[in-house]
Design a protein around this motif. Structure first.
Motif, PDB file in Angstrom:
ATOM      1  N   ASN A 565      40.443 -13.665  52.868  1.00  0.00           N
ATOM      2  CA  ASN A 565      39.330 -14.577  52.769  1.00  0.00           C
ATOM      3  C   ASN A 565      38.851 -14.604  51.316  1.00  0.00           C
ATOM      4  OD1 ASN A 565      36.311 -15.327  52.853  1.00  0.00           O
ATOM      5  ND2 ASN A 565      36.977 -15.789  54.936  1.00  0.00           N
ATOM      6  N   TYR A 566      38.504 -15.788  50.819  1.00  0.00           N
ATOM      7  CA  TYR A 566      38.102 -15.911  49.417  1.00  0.00           C
ATOM      8  C   TYR A 566      36.898 -15.027  49.080  1.00  0.00           C
ATOM      9  CZ  TYR A 566      33.921 -18.649  50.491  1.00  0.00           C
ATOM     10  OH  TYR A 566      32.689 -19.049  50.939  1.00  0.00           O
ATOM     11  N   LYS A 567      36.066 -14.733  50.113  1.00  0.00           N
ATOM     12  CA  LYS A 567      34.834 -13.986  49.884  1.00  0.00           C
ATOM     13  C   LYS A 567      35.106 -12.572  49.390  1.00  0.00           C
ATOM     14  CE  LYS A 567      30.309 -14.544  50.406  1.00  0.00           C
ATOM     15  NZ  LYS A 567      29.566 -15.657  49.772  1.00  0.00           N
ATOM     16  N   VAL A 568      36.246 -12.031  49.745  1.00  0.00           N
ATOM     17  CA  VAL A 568      36.625 -10.680  49.304  1.00  0.00           C
ATOM     18  C   VAL A 568      36.506 -10.555  47.790  1.00  0.00           C
ATOM     19  CG1 VAL A 568      38.605  -9.134  49.029  1.00  0.00           C
ATOM     20  CG2 VAL A 568      38.072 -10.098  51.282  1.00  0.00           C
ATOM     21  N   PHE A 569      36.879 -11.613  47.075  1.00  0.00           N
ATOM     22  CA  PHE A 569      36.852 -11.583  45.616  1.00  0.00           C
ATOM     23  C   PHE A 569      35.568 -12.194  45.047  1.00  0.00           C
ATOM     24  CE2 PHE A 569      41.265 -11.603  46.994  1.00  0.00           C
ATOM     25  CZ  PHE A 569      41.770 -10.520  46.306  1.00  0.00           C
ATOM     26  N   ASP A 570      35.052 -13.238  45.691  1.00  0.00           N
ATOM     27  CA  ASP A 570      33.894 -13.930  45.135  1.00  0.00           C
ATOM     28  C   ASP A 570      32.627 -13.087  45.158  1.00  0.00           C
ATOM     29  OD1 ASP A 570      35.595 -15.999  44.748  1.00  0.00           O
ATOM     30  OD2 ASP A 570      34.366 -17.519  45.741  1.00  0.00           O
ATOM     31  N   ILE A 572      32.308 -10.071  44.457  1.00  0.00           N
ATOM     32  CA  ILE A 572      32.328  -9.005  43.442  1.00  0.00           C
ATOM     33  C   ILE A 572      31.270  -9.280  42.380  1.00  0.00           C
ATOM     34  CG2 ILE A 572      33.698  -7.981  41.584  1.00  0.00           C
ATOM     35  CD1 ILE A 572      36.146  -8.249  43.412  1.00  0.00           C
ATOM     36  N   ASP A 573      31.208 -10.498  41.878  1.00  0.00           N
ATOM     37  CA  ASP A 573      30.198 -10.845  40.879  1.00  0.00           C
ATOM     38  C   ASP A 573      28.946 -11.440  41.501  1.00  0.00           C
ATOM     39  OD1 ASP A 573      31.513  -9.971  38.601  1.00  0.00           O
ATOM     40  OD2 ASP A 573      32.715 -11.793  38.483  1.00  0.00           O
ATOM     41  N   GLU A 574      29.080 -12.119  42.626  1.00  0.00           N
ATOM     42  CA  GLU A 574      27.944 -12.834  43.209  1.00  0.00           C
ATOM     43  C   GLU A 574      26.939 -11.915  43.900  1.00  0.00           C
ATOM     44  OE1 GLU A 574      29.511 -15.714  45.837  1.00  0.00           O
ATOM     45  OE2 GLU A 574      30.368 -16.979  44.264  1.00  0.00           O
ATOM     46  N   GLU A 575      27.432 -10.918  44.658  1.00  0.00           N
ATOM     47  CA  GLU A 575      26.542 -10.167  45.536  1.00  0.00           C
ATOM     48  C   GLU A 575      26.620  -8.651  45.394  1.00  0.00           C
ATOM     49  OE1 GLU A 575      26.760 -11.706  49.641  1.00  0.00           O
ATOM     50  OE2 GLU A 575      27.906 -13.367  48.795  1.00  0.00           O
ATOM     51  N   GLU A 581      26.351   0.888  46.216  1.00  0.00           N
ATOM     52  CA  GLU A 581      27.618   1.519  45.863  1.00  0.00           C
ATOM     53  C   GLU A 581      28.223   0.961  44.579  1.00  0.00           C
ATOM     54  OE1 GLU A 581      30.657   2.288  48.882  1.00  0.00           O
ATOM     55  OE2 GLU A 581      29.235   1.612  50.401  1.00  0.00           O
ATOM     56  N   TYR A 582      27.559  -0.030  43.972  1.00  0.00           N
ATOM     57  CA  TYR A 582      28.192  -0.751  42.864  1.00  0.00           C
ATOM     58  C   TYR A 582      28.617   0.164  41.720  1.00  0.00           C
ATOM     59  CZ  TYR A 582      29.004  -3.960  39.025  1.00  0.00           C
ATOM     60  OH  TYR A 582      29.587  -4.627  37.970  1.00  0.00           O
ATOM     61  N   GLU A 583      27.720   1.030  41.261  1.00  0.00           N
ATOM     62  CA  GLU A 583      28.040   1.883  40.114  1.00  0.00           C
ATOM     63  C   GLU A 583      29.248   2.780  40.412  1.00  0.00           C
ATOM     64  OE1 GLU A 583      26.974   2.038  36.966  1.00  0.00           O
ATOM     65  OE2 GLU A 583      25.885   0.194  37.450  1.00  0.00           O
ATOM     66  N   LYS A 593      39.268  -7.867  40.526  1.00  0.00           N
ATOM     67  CA  LYS A 593      39.062  -9.112  39.772  1.00  0.00           C
ATOM     68  C   LYS A 593      40.280  -9.429  38.909  1.00  0.00           C
ATOM     69  CE  LYS A 593      35.254  -9.699  37.544  1.00  0.00           C
ATOM     70  NZ  LYS A 593      34.059  -9.402  36.696  1.00  0.00           N
ATOM     71  N   ARG A 594      40.814  -8.420  38.247  1.00  0.00           N
ATOM     72  CA  ARG A 594      41.989  -8.639  37.400  1.00  0.00           C
ATOM     73  C   ARG A 594      43.193  -9.022  38.252  1.00  0.00           C
ATOM     74  NH1 ARG A 594      43.234  -3.634  33.968  1.00  0.00           N
ATOM     75  NH2 ARG A 594      44.762  -5.079  33.042  1.00  0.00           N
ATOM     76  N   TYR A 595      43.292  -8.404  39.435  1.00  0.00           N
ATOM     77  CA  TYR A 595      44.399  -8.765  40.333  1.00  0.00           C
ATOM     78  C   TYR A 595      44.348 -10.251  40.673  1.00  0.00           C
ATOM     79  CZ  TYR A 595      46.911  -9.626  44.626  1.00  0.00           C
ATOM     80  OH  TYR A 595      47.727 -10.200  45.562  1.00  0.00           O
ATOM     81  N   LYS A 596      43.170 -10.742  41.067  1.00  0.00           N
ATOM     82  CA  LYS A 596      43.067 -12.152  41.438  1.00  0.00           C
ATOM     83  C   LYS A 596      43.393 -13.058  40.250  1.00  0.00           C
ATOM     84  CE  LYS A 596      40.079 -15.778  43.193  1.00  0.00           C
ATOM     85  NZ  LYS A 596      38.689 -16.279  43.336  1.00  0.00           N
ATOM     86  N   SER A 597      42.968 -12.675  39.057  1.00  0.00           N
ATOM     87  CA  SER A 597      43.220 -13.506  37.879  1.00  0.00           C
ATOM     88  C   SER A 597      44.700 -13.559  37.522  1.00  0.00           C
ATOM     89  CB  SER A 597      42.415 -12.989  36.685  1.00  0.00           C
ATOM     90  OG  SER A 597      42.928 -11.743  36.217  1.00  0.00           O
TER      91      SER A 597
END
Length: 612
Positions: A565-570, A572-575, A581-583, A593-597
């Motif tokens: 699902n696209y949300k898996v990657f989107d 990362i920066d949006e939410e 757990e972010y840090e 992110k690099r994988y998707k790019s």
């Protein structure tokens, strides 16, 4: 590291953690336990029974009762985490039976009591209730209790304690013998690792990225050591990994008096038909000496590290080995590696800390649970790492992403690998089959977490197209992070298979990522099976694990299809930036992110553009 203090504390932490986790699960409401996959309810059962006594420890029963030999469980919607070999508790009211999962397939979910528990598994064979049974996860602490034996070894052997403590604190210095005979069929990096392992006085570290021939290298190392008359212990975190090593070793030695597997039949699956591997449930040292069934001049014995925790374990009672080889060492915890090192001389660690980690307690502040044994050694003995740098699996197209993301572009494809230039036909997705060898397939269907029927259908369509092109079913591998999705995929794929293919999953591998490490297939399909990780996961570090991603995308020889699902990657920066757990996981998120790019992407939208 204060070895003995940290080791004893680690054993207690794990014992306590296992008990707490189990008790917390049992306190959850029933629907939450079912959702977590640790309970199954409203089950129908069909029992089979022994005609007589199962073994000598069972007492005679009244004529109306019999001992249970197996239980077939009928469940319309199995979303449990249970897999073959897991201990479970089958219950109906006050009746409770401790059993193990014997089979988990699209056709059957079968439980069987083991030899120890069968004596308490009996019921009225003609009138037992058929419906409304329940299965729960069973508490298991035998492993950590066996580790207490290793702690006693360290207490009673100051020299062994000092040796292992020095090693784990980075103070051990190797000396090297001068044997220099290379093997013509090994590449330069394999020969370097082979000679270092043979010549090193104390230890050797071999990093084997995907497809670089680490098992072949192990086979040649052990062949030399056994031929030199040494006793070699071969271990790994799983029986599958041990068996794969023994098959490679046996292909060189071809003598079942010199290659032994310790384990019950269910754990010997990969070596069961190998005539050059003897299968034993136990071999004590007193039973080995002067026994003509076993070589007295060099022998390799494969088993889990727990087998050396005698006298608690009886499997290898009395043995001390000259050399210990630990495969898949990046998945082995430090405490379990100590159990192996306590009874062995030289240590050879083979693994890849860029692949799967062990499951260890988090946040314990115990140094032994900070990382795997291989990660620790790779960190403190950085100049001692022998990197196998040539992949015989991944061609230039498939190696590009993992090489950049995980291996600092130190790997190369062997000249024997080939690009896939096949022109594919297809009823469903020919454009995907004919695009780049690595394809990221994004969709916008929010249909579940840990189990996605939509992704399962996409998987089945890709399988259908591959079979249409004459691809052999055994050359297809399908993986997901979640066991519930594995079952969903099996059910969906079975619908599209020709009736002529019986028992398809005997040859087509459908498993979790963790079950796929060390294996390969011509075609790999990876289903993320999570519509919105932020809403469904309490442990984002599991889902967003770079090591798990690395394993998933490095199993393929020709084509790798990743479905998400696209949300898996989107998100990362949006939410995720505001998530607690972010840090802790931001470096891992950066890898995703690099994988998707880097990946070649196609979007398959189920709904309209606005909803997308």
């Amino acid at each position: 590291m204060d070895l003995l203090k940290e080791f004893e504390a680690a054993i207690q932490i794990e014992l306590t953690k296992n008990l707490q986790d189990f008790e917390e699960q049992q306190r959850l409401p029933l629907d939450e336990r079912v959702a977590k996959g640790v309970t199954m309810t409203n089950l129908r059962v069909e029992m089979e029974f022994f005609e007589g006594l199962p073994n000598q420890w069972c007492h005679p029963l009244p004529s109306s009762q019999r001992y249970i030999s197996s239980v077939k469980v009928i469940c319309d919607n199995n979303i449990s985490k249970f897999k073959e070999g897991n201990p479970v508790r089958l219950s109906y009211g006050s009746r409770e039976f401790i059993m193990e999962v014997e089979e988990d397939s699209t056709e059957n979910f079968i439980l069987k009591p083991n030899d120890f528990n069968v004596s308490s598994c009996y019921i009225e064979y003609a009138t037992y209730p058929k419906n409304n049974w329940e299965i729960n996860t069973e508490k298991v602490d035998i492993g950590t209790k066996l580790l207490l034996t290793a702690a006693d070894v360290l207490k009673n052997n100051p020299a062994t304690l000092q040796k292992i403590e020095n090693f784990l604190n980075g103070k051990t210095k190797n000396s090297f013998q001068g044997y220099s005979q290379k093997l013509g069929y090994l590449n330069d990096s394999q020969n370097t690792a082979y000679l270092k392992a043979i010549n090193a006085s104390d230890f050797c570290i071999i990093q084997g990225p995907p497809g670089t021939g680490k098992t072949e290298t192990i086979g040649n190392i052990v062949n030399y050591l056994v031929d030199s008359g040494l006793k070699v212990f071969v271990t790994a975190p799983t029986h599958t990994a041990i068996n794969n090593c023994l098959n490679a070793i046996a292909s060189k030695i071809k003598d079942n008096t010199k290659v032994i597997k310790i384990g019950e039949k269910a754990s010997n699956k990969e070596v069961q038909e190998n005539p050059f591997v003897a299968k034993k449930s136990r071999v004590t040292y007193s039973g080995y000496i002067n026994n003509t069934n076993f070589s007295q001049k060099g022998i390799a014995i494969g088993s889990t590290a727990y087998s050396l925790c005698y006298p608690g374990s009886k499997k290898l009672d009395g043995w001390k080995f000259d050399v210990c080889i630990i495969d898949e060492a990046a998945q082995l915890s430090i405490p379990l590696s100590i159990a192996a090192m306590c009874r062995t001389g030289k240590y050879i660690f083979v693994g890849d800390h860029k692949q799967l980690d062990p499951i260890i307690p988090k946040g314990s502040n115990n140094e032994m649970f900070a990382e795997s044994i291989f990660s620790r050694l790779a960190r403190i003995y950085r100049n001692e790492i022998n990197l196998l740098n040539t992949s015989y699996r991944l061609n230039k197209s498939l190696i590009k992403i993992p090489n950049t993301l995980f291996y600092q572009d130190l790997l190369q494809s062997s000249s024997t690998t080939q690009e896939d230039n096949t022109r594919y036909q297809g009823k469903h997705h020919p454009e995907i089959l004919n695009s780049e060898s690595h394809k990221l397939i994004l969709h916008n269907v929010f249909d579940g977490n840990h189990r996605s029927p939509h992704e399962a259908k996409l998987v089945a369509e890709l399988v259908s197209d591959l079979l249409l092109n004459g691809v052999n079913i055994k050359d297809i591998g399908i993986i997901s992070p979640f066991r519930a999705q594995v079952r969903e995929i099996k059910n969906e794929v079975k619908k599209i298979l020709p009736k002529s293919i019986s028992k398809p999953f005997d040859t087509m591998l459908v498993d979790t990522v963790d079950g796929m490490q060390g294996q390969e297939r011509e075609y790999i399909i990876y289903s993320f099976a999570n519509s919105h990780p932020l809403l469904s996961m309490r442990r984002l570090d599991f889902f967003y694990s770079p090591n798990r991603l690395n394993v998933a995308i490095t199993r393929a020889i020709k084509k790798c299809f990743v479905i998400s699902n696209y949300k898996v990657f989107d998100i990362i920066d949006e939410e995720l930036r505001d998530h607690e757990e972010y840090e802790a996981i931001k470096d891992s998120l950066e890898i995703f992110k690099r994988y998707k790019s880097m990946a070649s992407t196609v979007e398959i939208n189920q709904t309209n553009e606005d909803e997308w």
